[in-house]
Design a protein around this motif. Sequence first.
Motif, short mmCIF file in Angstrom:
data_model
loop_
_atom_site.label_atom_id
_atom_site.label_comp_id
_atom_site.label_asym_id
_atom_site.label_seq_id
_atom_site.Cartn_x
_atom_site.Cartn_y
_atom_site.Cartn_z
N LEU A 106 -50.38 2.78 -7.91
CA LEU A 106 -51.60 2.73 -8.72
C LEU A 106 -52.09 1.30 -8.87
CD1 LEU A 106 -53.68 4.07 -10.58
CD2 LEU A 106 -52.01 3.83 -12.45
N ALA A 107 -51.14 0.38 -9.11
CA ALA A 107 -51.53 -1.02 -9.26
C ALA A 107 -52.09 -1.57 -7.96
CB ALA A 107 -50.31 -1.84 -9.72
N LEU A 108 -51.49 -1.25 -6.83
CA LEU A 108 -51.99 -1.73 -5.54
C LEU A 108 -53.37 -1.15 -5.24
CD1 LEU A 108 -48.73 -1.51 -3.37
CD2 LEU A 108 -49.85 -3.58 -4.25
N ALA A 109 -53.59 0.13 -5.59
CA ALA A 109 -54.90 0.74 -5.33
C ALA A 109 -56.00 0.09 -6.15
CB ALA A 109 -54.83 2.24 -5.61
N SER A 164 -48.40 11.75 -1.91
CA SER A 164 -47.42 10.98 -1.15
C SER A 164 -46.28 10.47 -2.03
CB SER A 164 -48.12 9.80 -0.47
OG SER A 164 -48.59 8.87 -1.44
N VAL A 165 -46.45 10.49 -3.35
CA VAL A 165 -45.44 9.97 -4.27
C VAL A 165 -44.57 11.09 -4.84
CG1 VAL A 165 -45.09 8.76 -6.45
CG2 VAL A 165 -46.82 7.95 -4.84
N LEU A 216 -48.16 13.71 5.83
CA LEU A 216 -49.32 14.59 5.78
C LEU A 216 -50.35 14.12 4.75
CD1 LEU A 216 -47.68 18.14 6.09
CD2 LEU A 216 -49.06 16.91 7.79
N CYS A 217 -49.88 13.43 3.71
CA CYS A 217 -50.82 12.91 2.71
C CYS A 217 -51.31 11.51 3.07
CB CYS A 217 -50.16 12.88 1.33
SG CYS A 217 -49.77 14.51 0.66
N VAL A 218 -50.42 10.69 3.63
CA VAL A 218 -50.79 9.30 3.93
C VAL A 218 -51.79 9.23 5.11
CG1 VAL A 218 -49.88 7.11 4.82
CG2 VAL A 218 -48.70 8.31 2.98
N ALA A 229 -52.91 -0.51 1.25
CA ALA A 229 -51.62 -0.99 0.74
C ALA A 229 -51.00 -0.03 -0.27
CB ALA A 229 -51.77 -2.38 0.10
N ALA A 230 -51.78 0.83 -0.88
CA ALA A 230 -51.28 1.66 -1.97
C ALA A 230 -50.18 2.62 -1.54
CB ALA A 230 -52.44 2.41 -2.62
N PRO A 231 -50.30 3.37 -0.42
CA PRO A 231 -49.24 4.32 -0.07
C PRO A 231 -48.07 3.70 0.70
CG PRO A 231 -51.04 4.57 1.46
CD PRO A 231 -51.46 3.51 0.49
N VAL A 232 -48.09 2.39 0.93
CA VAL A 232 -47.02 1.77 1.71
C VAL A 232 -45.65 1.91 1.04
CG1 VAL A 232 -46.16 -0.44 2.59
CG2 VAL A 232 -48.55 0.21 2.93
#
Length: 432
Positions: A74-77, A97-98, A117-119, A130-133
């Motif tokens: 969330l912070a990265l997004a 993805s989380v 499948l979500c990323v 960067a958020a889903p990394v």
Amino acid sequence: MFPTPPLPVTGQIPRSRGGVGKTHLLDQDGSVPHPPRPRLGERVLNTVSRDPLTVPDRTRNDAFIAAAIGVLSLALALLVDDGRRPDALGWALLAGSVVPLVWRRSHPGLVLAAVLLCVGPYHALDNTHAAPVPASLVALYTVAVTGRPLYTFFVGCLVIGISLSVMFNVGTHEGLEALRTSGWILAVLVLGVDVRTYRHYIASVVGRAERAERTREEEAARRVAEERLRIARDLHDLLAHSITLIGVQTSVASHVLSVDPDRLDRAAVAKALDDIAETCRTARGELRTTLEVLRTDGPDCDGPLPDLAALPDLVRTAGAELTLRTGESAMPPAVEAAAYRIVQESLTNAVRHGGAGVRIAVTVVRDEDALRVEVTDDGTGEPLVPGSGFGILGMRERARSVGGTLSAGPRDEAAGFEVAAILPLQPTEATA
């Protein structure tokens, strides 16, 4: 795996608490002190060393990890500007993805598939890349640390291929950036394989240590069983013979006293009582010797062994005839002790079961390579059944202990019983 620092001894008194076999170090007030907690480095290494599939409460722990990764994503997004801020669909894909990370150690392959499948659509929509990394790297690490290296290699190739395909479809710049950062994927996979190898090594070391400990325990139990058998055999050989002779001598004294009370044969009574006293002294001396051997420290202290020099006195007390030819050269003490005990037990059985007036003959002859022992009687009393007690079994064990053989049974040509043993002069430990 890692040694725990010793407990501080200042202000502590070793006292027993909790019953037999439980001893604690107690404080001055009588309470049990808490052991010191392991240092941070020890706790981290212990955590790394544990198998992730057998860790207790792994789902609860993974839920906390997933929550922390969700906050980081969330912070990265919100803070990183490498794409457009996610809309409602983007936030849903990022959450998708989380959330599966809660079950990452229970089903690592399925969780990685759900994350991909979500990323994939999330990146295809050009949301903040960067958020889903973090979630992707954790899912990859879990697969690498729980799966085989070959499986991890194919998964890594598949993930990198999908990532590059999606990012190049978004744009050339994004594709080249994904290619540049794909090294992180390889680094995570290599780290997972390395941790998995380390855990297998620790498990093999612990397994070898446990097997060695079990082997030591089994060897100790075997030695205890052998020692108990030896003690039982020694006590049987000692007490059975002495008690049988005392019984016979007591019967003689009783017979003399009851046959003709008016003409009492005081000399016969006195001789019988003297024989009883002498037998008791001999038994007491041998029993003391046996107990001293048992109290002696050290596994190789066998103590004094009975030898053939004491055989004439033993045979005389049983009223038997002795033929003894052993030559001038010395024999192994173990062979002499085995021969003595076999003759002792045979005389005990003959006196006990042969009936009144039994005649006993003992022959101990030395050949070139063996000592031959033979004890026969012409008894007609209660028959001795081989295997009905511990006497014949003990004699066979005595013979086997020096690599010899023993046979016992009724005589073929006449009434009575016969015991014959062959004891090699170079004794070898018999196998079970």
